[in-house]
Design an enzyme around this catalytic site. Structure first.
Site, PDB file in Angstrom:
ATOM      1  N   THR A 464     -22.740   4.423  34.692  1.00 26.52           N
ATOM      2  CA  THR A 464     -23.300   3.140  34.285  1.00 26.52           C
ATOM      3  C   THR A 464     -23.220   3.026  32.766  1.00 26.52           C
ATOM      4  O   THR A 464     -23.517   3.986  32.044  1.00 26.52           O
ATOM      5  CB  THR A 464     -24.764   2.976  34.762  1.00 26.52           C
ATOM      6  OG1 THR A 464     -25.273   1.715  34.310  1.00 26.52           O
ATOM      7  CG2 THR A 464     -25.656   4.092  34.252  1.00 26.52           C
ATOM      8  N   HIS A 516     -32.799  17.307  41.229  1.00 25.28           N
ATOM      9  CA  HIS A 516     -33.100  18.719  41.001  1.00 25.28           C
ATOM     10  C   HIS A 516     -33.215  19.503  42.309  1.00 25.28           C
ATOM     11  O   HIS A 516     -33.257  20.734  42.306  1.00 25.28           O
ATOM     12  CB  HIS A 516     -34.412  18.840  40.208  1.00 25.28           C
ATOM     13  CG  HIS A 516     -34.473  20.057  39.330  1.00 25.28           C
ATOM     14  ND1 HIS A 516     -33.580  21.094  39.412  1.00 25.28           N
ATOM     15  CD2 HIS A 516     -35.343  20.403  38.331  1.00 25.28           C
ATOM     16  CE1 HIS A 516     -33.885  22.030  38.530  1.00 25.28           C
ATOM     17  NE2 HIS A 516     -34.948  21.627  37.860  1.00 25.28           N
TER      18      HIS A 516
END
Length: 545
Positions: A464, A516
């Site tokens: 992005t 994560h």
């Protein structure tokens, strides 16, 4: 003798599917291997071919039905078949005599007579009616909202000409005309919610605009105008819509038109930024903020003290969220709720990449026919890093981690309808020139509202670029179920310590948001460092280092 049409094997672990679209109707002639219907599963969309040539005799499973592998969905019989939409079975359609009787019983009015019956009995009709239905929008998409309707009853249309726009929770797409002819009936209005396969309009194939419809007036009697007109809209925006159509411009978007009427603005006072100059709601708000004068209309004179103050103006407006915006909201919030999302930052000196781009941009454009931008470099750098750190290119599926041995890189693009993420497939197999060409095609399709669902499926990683809007730093949100997204930002000159000296360098902050649950901190940092190294020494991309 009849031949059964059954649900084919759909692949490993797929045991059922949903009937998406039937391409044929009972009574239609079909050839062997011709596509009969479309099946949607949770993984793919597949077509069901005809197992034999003949006539579609029976449809057992209708659109929207869930069927198992091997289930019977239809039957093919022998014979030559009839025209599209007709049937050899007398129970499927009324006979011509029955239609004529229905027409006489209705005293020439619309009554209970169907639009197709009227067209067949109309002396001015020159062709058969063709239904325009809501097309299948891809996997898991079952309904849409009618956006802008570009044509009205009585208009002549060419084959493949855009008729109207549909908004789904994935994209906005135009519906093209399947035939050349004249629109005889509109079955929907702007803002209507419609299911896949629902009737949108009917077109008399081969007719010309001057021919009369079934009511002898040159148009169909079952015309549903846009909702703004149903409520008696007669403001400046409504007065200009026909003029705009004559000039080849699109009428204002429904929300823009409503706001223009409330603010007493005409279309020539607002500069449209949409496709073909269409006026969007944001254009009206901008015109109001600039202090655009109201249209001059004859109104009773009033004392100056009676003029409304700014405090009396409406302070809020309630607008229904589009399906696309609703889905964006759900998915972004779902990503935050599901993933253990963290962001790591780094900065890259863009000197070498900018110098290479400056040196070769003219030769590049001359040879490849497209401008050399930064996205080609960033995409190649990302693909190199994904090969080294495969966890960033993986996703969680239940209790498994699925590693992808390919790079389908999504490019987040902002449009007037919301955020869309078209995908450059197999970007790791492409050259920088091929990436720039594909990105150009996808960006244009996004701006024009012509992105297909297939253009936005299957991404494994997303980039992005907030820098185009001036963003200096951000924490991008994951595009689930992906485990990584790279945020690019504004290139800004800053003093940097280089070899013991302070030098001015074009610097960009990079941000990698990652899941994560899959990606460890060491892997995330290493990934971002590899991207940085490739951009600061772009020869590494050429040499595959």
């Amino acid at each position: 003798m009849s031949t059964e049409i059954k649900v084919p094997t759909l692949g490993e672990s797929v045991s059922e599917a949903t009937i998406g679209t039937w391409f044929k109707q009972v009574g239609d002639r079909v050839e062997q291997d011709e596509a009969l219907a479309e099946l949607e599963t949770d993984k793919v969309t597949v077509e069901v071919p005809a197992p034999a040539a003949g006539v579609l005799q029976e449809i057992v499973a209708n659109q929207g039905d869930t069927v198992g592998v091997g289930a019977l969905i239809g039957m093919i019989g022998e014979g030559e078949g009839a025209g599209k939409g007709s049937s050899d079975d007398a129970t499927e359609q009324p006979s011509k005599e029955a239609k004529d009787k229905a027409a006489s019983d209705s005293n020439g009015g619309y009554g209970g007579e169907s639009q197709s019956d009227q067209q067949q009995s109309a002396g001015g009709s020159s062709g058969s009616l063709t239904d325009v239905n809501v097309p299948s929008a891809g996997e898991s998409v079952t309904e849409a909202t009618v956006g802008t309707i570009f044509k009205k009853v009585g208009d002549h249309v060419s084959m493949d000409e855009a008729l109207l726009e549909l908004e789904t929770d994935k994209a906005a797409q135009e519906v093209p005309s399947p035939v050349a002819g004249v629109i005889r009936e509109l079955a929907v209005s702007e803002g209507d919610e419609v299911q896949v396969g629902a009737l949108l309009m009917k077109i008399e194939e081969g007719a010309s605009a001057g021919e009369k419809g079934s009511d002898g007036s040159g148009g169909a009697v079952a015309n549903r105008a846009p909702k703004a007109d149903e409520h008696g809209a007669d403001g400046p925006a409504a007065a200009r819509s026909e003029e705009q159509a004559a000039e080849g411009k699109r009428p204002p978007a429904p929300s823009a038109r409503k706001l223009m009427e409330e603010r007493n603005l005409s279309a020539d006072q607002v500069q449209g930024s949409g496709r073909d100059g269409q006026i969007l709601k944001g254009d009206v708000l901008e015109a109001v903020s600039r202090g655009a004068p109201s249209s001059t209309q004859e109104k009773p004179a009033a004392p100056k003290r009676a003029e409304p103050s700014k405090d009396d103006a409406p302070r809020e407006e309630r607008v229904k969220m589009t399906r696309l915006r609703q889905t964006i909201a759900k998915r972004l919030k779902s990503a935050q709720d599901t993933a253990a999302m963290l962001t790591t930052f780094n900065e890259v000196d863009m000197t070498a990449t900018m110098e290479m781009r400056k040196k070769y941009k003219e030769l590049f454009e001359k040879k490849h026919g497209i401008k050399l931008g930064f996205m080609g470099f960033f995409t190649k750098a990302v693909c190199h890093a994904l090969k080294e750190i495969p966890a960033v290119n993986a996703e969680i599926d239940g209790g498994d981690i699925v590693y992808k041995n390919f790079c389908h890189v999504g490019m987040a693009v902002g449009t007037d309808k919301g955020l869309v993420v078209p995908v450059i497939r197999d970007a790791d197999q492409m050259t920088i020139a091929e990436i720039e060409k594909e990105l150009g095609r996808l960006a244009k399709a996004a701006r024009d509202g012509k992105l297909g669902v297939s253009d936005m499926q299957g991404g494994t990683f997303t980039i992005t670029n907030g820098g185009v809007y001036g963003s200096l730093m951000s924490t991008p949100i994951l595009n689930a179920p992906q485990s990584g997204i790279l945020g690019m930002h504004k290139i800004q000159e800053r003093p940097m310590a280089v070899g013991g000296e302070v030098k001015i360098r074009p610097m960009m902050y990079l941000a990698l948001s990652y899941d994560h649950r899959i990606v460890d901190g060491k892997e995330a940092v290493t990934f971002l460092v590899r991207v940085k190294e490739s951009l600061e020494d772009p020869e590494r991309l050429i040499l595959d280092l």
